[in-house]
Enzyme design. Structure first.
Site, PDB file in Angstrom:
ATOM      1  CB  ALA A  72      -0.906  -0.006   1.235  1.00 51.76           C
ATOM      2  CB  SER A  75       3.263   3.892  -6.672  1.00 50.68           C
ATOM      3  OG  SER A  75       2.091   3.685  -7.420  1.00 50.68           O
ATOM      4  CB  SER A 115      10.726   1.702  -6.261  1.00 50.36           C
ATOM      5  OG  SER A 115      10.928   2.313  -7.503  1.00 50.36           O
ATOM      6  CE1 TYR A 139       6.641   4.919  -5.164  1.00 52.19           C
ATOM      7  CE2 TYR A 139       8.364   4.894  -6.838  1.00 52.19           C
ATOM      8  CZ  TYR A 139       7.415   4.230  -6.083  1.00 52.19           C
ATOM      9  OH  TYR A 139       7.252   2.877  -6.227  1.00 52.19           O
ATOM     10  CE  LYS A 143       7.682   2.581  -2.618  1.00 49.04           C
ATOM     11  NZ  LYS A 143       6.666   1.714  -2.028  1.00 49.04           N
TER      12      LYS A 143
HETATM   13  N1  UFG Z   1       7.506   6.449 -21.921  1.00 45.21           N
HETATM   14  C1  UFG Z   1       7.185   6.903 -23.193  1.00 45.21           C
HETATM   15  N2  UFG Z   1       5.863   7.168 -23.463  1.00 45.21           N
HETATM   16  C2  UFG Z   1       4.869   6.998 -22.547  1.00 45.21           C
HETATM   17  C3  UFG Z   1       5.209   6.520 -21.249  1.00 45.21           C
HETATM   18  C4  UFG Z   1       6.546   6.278 -20.981  1.00 45.21           C
HETATM   19  O1  UFG Z   1       8.063   7.081 -24.052  1.00 45.21           O
HETATM   20  O2  UFG Z   1       3.698   7.262 -22.862  1.00 45.21           O
HETATM   21  C5  UFG Z   1       8.920   6.126 -21.627  1.00 45.21           C
HETATM   22  C6  UFG Z   1       9.470   6.880 -20.418  1.00 45.21           C
HETATM   23  O3  UFG Z   1       9.972   8.126 -20.818  1.00 45.21           O
HETATM   24  C7  UFG Z   1      10.547   5.902 -19.927  1.00 45.21           C
HETATM   25  C8  UFG Z   1       9.988   4.526 -20.284  1.00 45.21           C
HETATM   26  O4  UFG Z   1       8.980   4.767 -21.262  1.00 45.21           O
HETATM   27  O5  UFG Z   1      11.724   6.097 -20.661  1.00 45.21           O
HETATM   28  C9  UFG Z   1       9.349   3.824 -19.091  1.00 45.21           C
HETATM   29  O6  UFG Z   1       8.444   4.723 -18.472  1.00 45.21           O
HETATM   30  P1  UFG Z   1       7.408   4.250 -17.319  1.00 45.21           P
HETATM   31  O7  UFG Z   1       6.631   5.471 -16.944  1.00 45.21           O
HETATM   32  O8  UFG Z   1       6.660   3.054 -17.780  1.00 45.21           O
HETATM   33  O9  UFG Z   1       8.356   3.781 -16.142  1.00 45.21           O
HETATM   34  P2  UFG Z   1       9.534   4.555 -15.378  1.00 45.21           P
HETATM   35  O10 UFG Z   1      10.813   3.878 -15.776  1.00 45.21           O
HETATM   36  O11 UFG Z   1       9.454   6.009 -15.564  1.00 45.21           O
HETATM   37  O12 UFG Z   1       9.131   4.266 -13.878  1.00 45.21           O
HETATM   38  C10 UFG Z   1       9.329   3.015 -13.295  1.00 45.21           C
HETATM   39  C11 UFG Z   1       8.263   2.752 -12.246  1.00 45.21           C
HETATM   40  C12 UFG Z   1       8.367   3.744 -11.126  1.00 45.21           C
HETATM   41  C13 UFG Z   1       9.754   3.749 -10.583  1.00 45.21           C
HETATM   42  C14 UFG Z   1      10.760   3.953 -11.684  1.00 45.21           C
HETATM   43  C15 UFG Z   1      12.147   3.772 -11.152  1.00 45.21           C
HETATM   44  O13 UFG Z   1       7.000   2.814 -12.827  1.00 45.21           O
HETATM   45  O14 UFG Z   1       7.483   3.405 -10.092  1.00 45.21           O
HETATM   46  O15 UFG Z   1      10.580   2.997 -12.714  1.00 45.21           O
HETATM   47  O16 UFG Z   1      12.985   4.615 -11.755  1.00 45.21           O
HETATM   48  F1  UFG Z   1       9.889   4.737  -9.684  1.00 45.21           F
END
Ligand code: UFG
Length: 326
Positions: A72, A75, A115, A139, A143
């Site tokens: 919970a 995030s 994370s 965030y 953690k």
């Molecule tokens: N991205 C796009 N288009 C989108 C969404 C994302 O190009 O519509 C790219 C982002 O820029 C990034 C990659 O896809 O390069 C992954 O993005 P996400 O949002 O899916 O995931 P993140 O790596 O940003 O985040 C994840 C977890 C978080 C955590 C983080 C750790 O979801 O909870 O990794 O760095 F904090």
């Protein structure tokens, strides 16, 4: 074992709760349904609806528990930058209440949902658990703070805890998938776009210092995460905190993810490229050696093909996410 799963109506929590039930455990879910979904809670789990910060609800949920898995949490990275106080208050508040409740109920085993955000932007090929924690958003900071508190509680009161630092959780288990509102993650947004339900999908940046210019992440199937939690429960035999990365050790770029989905669906899909999303590091890939050695964990379902097939199937079957399920 009887296991309390806080946040068991959320994405990773619900898949893990389902897996624990399949393994023959008793599961109690404590969730206030603020971001989770009642329909995601597996049949067979007892749902206590409420906040971890509510002592009565918590003590009811902890009754008879042998161990706790604490999911919970708020995030969303971007939201945490805009609303730091809410993130610190909610995430730290829930963790502190949980630890107090566990101490009075004499429950001493905890798996904590952490994370890769704890590392910030470490600029190494693969990140192992000894990399310094330098989170770059509230965030990730929340953690790190909770991990610190868990270690202290181990020293002072014998808590045996394991913090699992997930890299990019994704995929679906057939019945349960990703339904965040708003959705910010790459794979669900891509699935929605490819299924014709979203027209604002873009690639955030193609000028990163990576082979194809798009950012690289370590995508790990939610079923593999669920199995790691089940294994972690069997390794809580000593007071103190163990931290373990959960990733595949393989990076994939945003373009590779898009190309794989396009191959699976056999459709022509050429998303536009926009500016980088602020705060996104170029590359985050886990070393998973510790998970392999300590938990005997092998990410079995985390090929990009499998992840995207499962995610696409779930999104196709659930056009309105959990809202379409009675
Ligand atoms: N991205 C796009 N288009 C989108 C969404 C994302 O190009 O519509 C790219 C982002 O820029 C990034 C990659 O896809 O390069 C992954 O993005 P996400 O949002 O899916 O995931 P993140 O790596 O940003 O985040 C994840 C977890 C978080 C955590 C983080 C750790 O979801 O909870 O990794 O760095 F904090």
């Amino acid at each position: 074992m009887r296991i309390l799963v806080t946040g068991g109506a959320g994405y990773i929590g619900a898949v893990t709760a389902g897996h624990l039930l399949d393994e023959g455990h008793e599961v109690v879910v404590l969730d206030d349904l603020s971001t989770g979904h009642r329909q995601a809670v597996p049949r067979g789990a007892e749902l206590v609806e409420g906040r971890v910060q509510d002592p009565q609800r918590l003590s009811r949920a902890l009754d008879g528990a042998d161990a706790v898995i604490h999911f919970a949490s708020l995030s969303l990275v971007g939201e945490s930058v805009r609303e730091p106080l809410r993130y610190f208050r909610e995430n730290l508040g829930a963790a502190l209440s949980l630890l107090e409740g566990m101490a009075s109920a004499k429950v001493h085993r905890l798996v904590f949902s952490s994370s890769a955000a704890v590392y910030g932007d470490p600029q190494v090929e693969v990140i192992d658990e000894d990399a310094p924690c330098r989170p770059v958003n509230p965030y990730g900071m929340s953690k790190v703070m909770i991990e610190t508190i868990l270690a202290e509680q181990g020293r002072a009161h014998g808590l045996a805890a394991m913090a699992l630092r997930y890299f990019n959780a994704c995929g679906a288990d057939g019945q349960r998938g990703e339904d965040h509102r708003p959705e910010t993650h790459l794979i669900p947004r891509l699935c929605e776009a490819m299924l014709g339900r979203r027209d604002d999908f873009v690639i955030y940046g193609d000028d990163y210092p990576t082979p194809d210019g798009t950012a690289i992440r370590d995508y790990v199937h939610v079923l593999d995460l669920a199995r790691a939690h089940a294994s972690a429960l069997g390794h809580l035999d000593r007071p103190g905190l163990e931290v373990v990365n959960l990733g595949t050790g393989q990076g994939a770029s945003v373009r590779e993810v898009v190309d794989t989905a396009r191959r699976i669906l056999g459709v022509d899909f050429q998303p536009a490229v926009a500016e980088r999303r602020p705060g996104d590091p170029p590359r985050l890939v886990a070393s998973n050696q510790r998970a392999r050695e300590l938990l005997g964990w092998i990410p079995r379902d985390s090929s990009l093909e499998r992840i995207l097939q499962d995610a696409l199937r779930w999104h196709r079957a659930h056009p309105d996410g959990y809202r379409g399920i009675v």
